[in-house]
Design a protein around this motif. Structure first.
Motif, PDB file in Angstrom:
ATOM      1  N   GLU A   1       0.819  -1.212   0.000  1.00  0.00           N
ATOM      2  CA  GLU A   1       0.000   0.000   0.000  1.00  0.00           C
ATOM      3  C   GLU A   1       0.855   1.266   0.000  1.00  0.00           C
ATOM      4  O   GLU A   1       0.416   2.328  -0.466  1.00  0.00           O
ATOM      5  N   ARG A   2       2.082   1.159   0.484  1.00  0.00           N
ATOM      6  CA  ARG A   2       2.954   2.329   0.485  1.00  0.00           C
ATOM      7  C   ARG A   2       3.325   2.753  -0.921  1.00  0.00           C
ATOM      8  O   ARG A   2       3.576   3.937  -1.173  1.00  0.00           O
ATOM      9  N   ALA A   3       3.380   1.787  -1.844  1.00  0.00           N
ATOM     10  CA  ALA A   3       3.662   2.129  -3.241  1.00  0.00           C
ATOM     11  C   ALA A   3       2.529   2.959  -3.828  1.00  0.00           C
ATOM     12  O   ALA A   3       2.765   3.859  -4.643  1.00  0.00           O
ATOM     13  N   LEU A   4       1.272   2.669  -3.438  1.00  0.00           N
ATOM     14  CA  LEU A   4       0.149   3.504  -3.866  1.00  0.00           C
ATOM     15  C   LEU A   4       0.274   4.902  -3.287  1.00  0.00           C
ATOM     16  O   LEU A   4       0.096   5.903  -3.982  1.00  0.00           O
ATOM     17  N   GLU A   5       0.586   4.973  -2.004  1.00  0.00           N
ATOM     18  CA  GLU A   5       0.593   6.256  -1.315  1.00  0.00           C
ATOM     19  C   GLU A   5       1.769   7.128  -1.732  1.00  0.00           C
ATOM     20  O   GLU A   5       1.700   8.358  -1.645  1.00  0.00           O
TER      21      GLU A   5
ATOM     22  N   ILE B   1      -2.029  -5.701  -7.631  1.00  0.00           N
ATOM     23  CA  ILE B   1      -2.782  -6.940  -7.815  1.00  0.00           C
ATOM     24  C   ILE B   1      -2.262  -7.901  -6.747  1.00  0.00           C
ATOM     25  O   ILE B   1      -1.157  -8.432  -6.858  1.00  0.00           O
ATOM     26  N   ILE B   2      -3.071  -8.095  -5.697  1.00  0.00           N
ATOM     27  CA  ILE B   2      -2.610  -8.784  -4.501  1.00  0.00           C
ATOM     28  C   ILE B   2      -3.754  -9.577  -3.865  1.00  0.00           C
ATOM     29  O   ILE B   2      -4.923  -9.271  -4.103  1.00  0.00           O
ATOM     30  N   PRO B   3      -3.433 -10.570  -3.035  1.00  0.00           N
ATOM     31  CA  PRO B   3      -4.492 -11.280  -2.301  1.00  0.00           C
ATOM     32  C   PRO B   3      -5.223 -10.342  -1.345  1.00  0.00           C
ATOM     33  O   PRO B   3      -4.656  -9.355  -0.857  1.00  0.00           O
ATOM     34  N   ARG B   4      -6.473 -10.667  -1.091  1.00  0.00           N
ATOM     35  CA  ARG B   4      -7.316  -9.812  -0.250  1.00  0.00           C
ATOM     36  C   ARG B   4      -6.708  -9.576   1.128  1.00  0.00           C
ATOM     37  O   ARG B   4      -6.835  -8.476   1.684  1.00  0.00           O
ATOM     38  N   GLU B   5      -6.028 -10.581   1.665  1.00  0.00           N
ATOM     39  CA  GLU B   5      -5.453 -10.457   3.001  1.00  0.00           C
ATOM     40  C   GLU B   5      -4.391  -9.376   3.085  1.00  0.00           C
ATOM     41  O   GLU B   5      -4.078  -8.888   4.175  1.00  0.00           O
ATOM     42  N   TYR B   6      -3.801  -9.001   1.962  1.00  0.00           N
ATOM     43  CA  TYR B   6      -2.733  -8.008   1.968  1.00  0.00           C
ATOM     44  C   TYR B   6      -3.201  -6.626   1.531  1.00  0.00           C
ATOM     45  O   TYR B   6      -2.399  -5.697   1.427  1.00  0.00           O
ATOM     46  N   CYS B   7      -4.499  -6.471   1.244  1.00  0.00           N
ATOM     47  CA  CYS B   7      -5.021  -5.174   0.827  1.00  0.00           C
ATOM     48  C   CYS B   7      -5.074  -4.203   2.014  1.00  0.00           C
ATOM     49  O   CYS B   7      -5.272  -4.599   3.161  1.00  0.00           O
ATOM     50  N   SER B   8      -4.934  -2.934   1.709  1.00  0.00           N
ATOM     51  CA  SER B   8      -5.067  -1.892   2.711  1.00  0.00           C
ATOM     52  C   SER B   8      -6.537  -1.522   2.883  1.00  0.00           C
ATOM     53  O   SER B   8      -7.281  -1.419   1.897  1.00  0.00           O
ATOM     54  N   ALA B   9      -6.939  -1.307   4.122  1.00  0.00           N
ATOM     55  CA  ALA B   9      -8.312  -0.883   4.394  1.00  0.00           C
ATOM     56  C   ALA B   9      -8.530   0.582   4.031  1.00  0.00           C
ATOM     57  O   ALA B   9      -9.668   1.056   4.032  1.00  0.00           O
ATOM     58  N   ASP B  10      -7.467   1.297   3.704  1.00  0.00           N
ATOM     59  CA  ASP B  10      -7.566   2.732   3.435  1.00  0.00           C
ATOM     60  C   ASP B  10      -7.868   3.055   1.984  1.00  0.00           C
ATOM     61  O   ASP B  10      -8.088   4.224   1.650  1.00  0.00           O
ATOM     62  N   HIS B  11      -7.854   2.050   1.104  1.00  0.00           N
ATOM     63  CA  HIS B  11      -8.028   2.309  -0.330  1.00  0.00           C
ATOM     64  C   HIS B  11      -9.014   1.300  -0.919  1.00  0.00           C
ATOM     65  O   HIS B  11      -9.115   0.169  -0.431  1.00  0.00           O
ATOM     66  N   PRO B  12      -9.724   1.693  -1.970  1.00  0.00           N
ATOM     67  CA  PRO B  12     -10.715   0.783  -2.563  1.00  0.00           C
ATOM     68  C   PRO B  12     -10.058  -0.377  -3.300  1.00  0.00           C
ATOM     69  O   PRO B  12      -8.923  -0.278  -3.783  1.00  0.00           O
ATOM     70  N   ALA B  13     -10.796  -1.478  -3.386  1.00  0.00           N
ATOM     71  CA  ALA B  13     -10.309  -2.666  -4.086  1.00  0.00           C
ATOM     72  C   ALA B  13     -11.499  -3.454  -4.592  1.00  0.00           C
ATOM     73  O   ALA B  13     -12.613  -3.316  -4.081  1.00  0.00           O
TER      74      ALA B  13
ATOM     75  N   GLN C   1      -6.257  -3.157  -6.445  1.00  0.00           N
ATOM     76  CA  GLN C   1      -6.438  -2.027  -5.526  1.00  0.00           C
ATOM     77  C   GLN C   1      -5.792  -0.786  -6.110  1.00  0.00           C
ATOM     78  O   GLN C   1      -4.764  -0.847  -6.786  1.00  0.00           O
ATOM     79  N   TRP C   2      -6.419   0.366  -5.837  1.00  0.00           N
ATOM     80  CA  TRP C   2      -5.921   1.643  -6.329  1.00  0.00           C
ATOM     81  C   TRP C   2      -6.070   2.694  -5.231  1.00  0.00           C
ATOM     82  O   TRP C   2      -6.751   2.492  -4.231  1.00  0.00           O
ATOM     83  N   HIS C   3      -5.430   3.838  -5.421  1.00  0.00           N
ATOM     84  CA  HIS C   3      -5.476   4.904  -4.421  1.00  0.00           C
ATOM     85  C   HIS C   3      -6.867   5.530  -4.370  1.00  0.00           C
ATOM     86  O   HIS C   3      -7.513   5.732  -5.399  1.00  0.00           O
ATOM     87  N   LYS C   4      -7.296   5.846  -3.168  1.00  0.00           N
ATOM     88  CA  LYS C   4      -8.648   6.391  -2.975  1.00  0.00           C
ATOM     89  C   LYS C   4      -8.865   7.704  -3.716  1.00  0.00           C
ATOM     90  O   LYS C   4     -10.003   8.034  -4.064  1.00  0.00           O
TER      91      LYS C   4
END
Length: 306
Positions: free
Chosen positions: A138-142, A150-162, A275-278
């Motif tokens: 998620e830091r790469a997005l931020e 493109i990552i498994p759901r368990e590794y997604c950030s809660a701060d950005h949509p997916a 996932q992408w940046h909000k």
């Protein structure tokens, strides 16, 4: 331009300094001379009345004040960049835009050939920069170092949509010459065998290894690799087992003397997300690219030609 007596151009310099923790690398990143970056750091220190970066041995480390500023500064810059760079319309056939995607070699091997074929047909001048997965993606997005993860759901950030791209089951792969391949693969045989385990992204555990640990069982790990795609090949000539994604196993079976067996443990499916940046949900180019990803999954699973 100034805000509360702060030259806002200095925020770009501050972001580079906090990301690179080096005056020379920060200067190179924002196309300034080293002396100009040193001057920017001096002005930032004066404004915030804090050293911001201090020399510790051969490295520069942020002060607590700088660490508190880092995420807020990055968020402001990403918001501004997203606002001024987002075009009201996106014309694929005319675009020369570059997209940066963070992907594992699982995604690189299974999905991306179908994605690139679709993108090339509709937008031949678009560039795709495929980058390896890292810890804390998620830091790469931020930091705006990636447009999509493109990552498994368990590794997604809660701060950005997916959104979900696909579901993936796990299976076991064995060399066809192994005695284990001649009989049903039981739980006992699975746990007694030597295993090949993937440790992607600087040694972090693979999702399948995480699932196994949650079941409260231990495997005898004899080989580790950083590559999902290689695991199916590494069992050849051995009596070891690799637990891999089923789509990868089927691809490997076309070229390697291996057999596929169900995992004799209850192992949940992997839910692969994009996932992408909000602040970039309205980016027409990213909306289009996400559509290509979804369509490519259908083509991949439908057996369409690449």
């Amino acid at each position: 331009m100034r805000f509360n007596k702060l030259d806002l151009n200095l925020l770009v310099a501050l972001d580079a300094l906090l990301s690179e923790r080096s005056i020379s690398r920060a200067a190179e990143r924002v196309h300034l001379s080293q002396s100009a970056m040193s001057n920017a750091l001096a002005r930032l220190r004066e404004y915030f009345d804090d050293e911001l970066l201090v020399q510790v041995g051969r490295k520069m480390e942020p002060t607590p004040r700088a660490e508190g500023l880092a995420d807020a500064v990055r968020d402001v810059l990403v918001r501004v960049e997203a606002t001024i760079s987002t075009q009201p319309a996106f014309v694929p056939a005319e675009s020369t835009r570059a997209f940066r995607l963070l992907v594992s070699d699982y995604t690189l091997t299974t999905l991306m050939p179908h994605v690139l074929a679709r993108v090339y047909e509709a937008a031949p001048h678009i560039r795709i920069d495929l980058r390896p997965q890292v810890q804390h993606p998620e830091r790469a997005l931020e930091r705006a170092d990636a447009d999509l993860l493109i990552i498994p759901r368990e590794y997604c950030s809660a701060d950005h949509p997916a959104e979900t791209l696909l579901d993936e089951a796990f299976c076991c792969v064995l060399w066809e010459g192994s005695p284990l391949a001649d009989a049903p693969l039981t739980r006992e045989a699975y746990l007694d065998a030597g295993h090949i385990v993937v440790l992607p992204g600087q040694g972090q555990p693979a999702l399948e290894d995480w699932f196994v640990q949650r079941l409260g069982v231990a495997r005898r790990v004899e080989v580790t690799t950083y590559s999902f795609a290689a695991a199916s090949q590494l069992v050849v000539g051995t009596q070891r087992i690799a637990t891999v994604h089923r789509r990868l196993a089927k691809l490997a079976q076309r070229h390697e003397p291996i057999v596929i067996r169900d995992v004799p443990l209850h192992m949940p499916e992997m839910h692969q997300m994009v996932q992408w940046h909000k602040h970039r949900s309205a980016d027409a180019g990213l909306v289009w690219l996400r559509e290509q990803l979804r369509a490519a999954v259908g083509g991949m699973d439908g057996g369409g030609k690449i």
